[in-house]
Design a protein around this motif. Structure first.
Motif, mmCIF file in Angstrom:
data_model
loop_
_atom_site.group_PDB
_atom_site.id
_atom_site.type_symbol
_atom_site.label_atom_id
_atom_site.label_comp_id
_atom_site.label_asym_id
_atom_site.label_seq_id
_atom_site.Cartn_x
_atom_site.Cartn_y
_atom_site.Cartn_z
ATOM 1 N N ALA A 9 1.357 -0.721 0.401
ATOM 2 C CA ALA A 9 -0.016 -0.251 -0.312
ATOM 3 C C ALA A 9 1.167 0.954 0.108
ATOM 4 C CB ALA A 9 -0.701 0.122 1.238
ATOM 5 N N ILE A 13 0.820 4.410 -2.638
ATOM 6 C CA ILE A 13 0.543 5.362 -2.898
ATOM 7 C C ILE A 13 1.857 6.591 -3.609
ATOM 8 C CG2 ILE A 13 1.394 7.558 -1.242
ATOM 9 C CD1 ILE A 13 -0.411 5.168 1.376
ATOM 10 N N PRO A 72 -8.489 1.608 -6.655
ATOM 11 C CA PRO A 72 -7.272 1.371 -5.141
ATOM 12 C C PRO A 72 -8.320 1.715 -3.705
ATOM 13 C CG PRO A 72 -5.878 2.149 -7.182
ATOM 14 C CD PRO A 72 -7.604 2.238 -7.965
ATOM 15 N N THR A 73 -9.489 2.108 -3.941
ATOM 16 C CA THR A 73 -9.477 2.934 -2.882
ATOM 17 C C THR A 73 -10.614 1.975 -2.303
ATOM 18 O OG1 THR A 73 -11.833 3.275 -4.125
ATOM 19 C CG2 THR A 73 -10.207 5.460 -4.095
ATOM 20 N N TYR A 76 -6.965 0.104 -0.301
ATOM 21 C CA TYR A 76 -5.920 0.597 0.498
ATOM 22 C C TYR A 76 -6.853 -0.176 1.724
ATOM 23 C CZ TYR A 76 -3.825 3.375 -2.579
ATOM 24 O OH TYR A 76 -2.679 4.064 -2.962
#
Length: 148
Positions: A9, A13, A72-73, A76
């Protein structure tokens, strides 16, 4: 195993920020070629307002950054849940597969952008994400309520 689960993760980012910075690096010179001075742009104008004026290859970076803010929300929170509940080696591997495929997808979309290949990458990363979502749900729904 928590740090190993959270590392993918953190890398995603950082990768998202790389793609964010690619937008002005490619867009500003393309706008300048068109005679558009960014410092004199109209008040309230958004970057996407210039899309029809720019070459598609310049817009691909922006499109990919948008994609990095979408799927990707789900990744995470799944990673955080799995890390908190007790990640296994398979979970860590699935998270790295997801991130690796996201990076490949980004590079492909930003520089080549043949949609059929991009879609295949999307499907493959979605399979990894489905596994992570399943693990997050199963670890929480079937957790022993007596374990702190």
């Amino acid at each position: 195993m928590q740090a190993q689960m959270l590392a993918p993760a953190a890398v995603l980012i950082a990768w998202s920020l790389v793609m964010l910075f690619m937008i002005p690096i490619t867009r500003f010179p393309a706008l300048a070629k068109l005679g558009i001075n960014v410092s004199n742009a109209e008040r309230g104008v958004r970057g996407q307002d210039s899309e029809d004026k720019l070459p598609p290859s310049v817009n691909w970076k922006s499109h990919n950054y948008t994609h990095l803010m979408e799927q990707p929300t789900i990744f995470y929170p799944a990673v955080v849940i799995i890390a908190l509940m007790g990640a296994g080696a398979g979970d860590v591997l699935a998270a790295w597969i997801y991130v690796g495929l996201r990076v490949i997808h980004s590079l492909w979309q930003a520089f080549v952008n043949i949609v059929a290949v991009r879609f295949a990458l999307f499907l493959a990363m979605t399979v990894a994400l489905l596994f992570l979502a399943y693990r997050a749900v199963s670890l929480t729904l079937f957790a022993d309520p007596g374990v702190a």
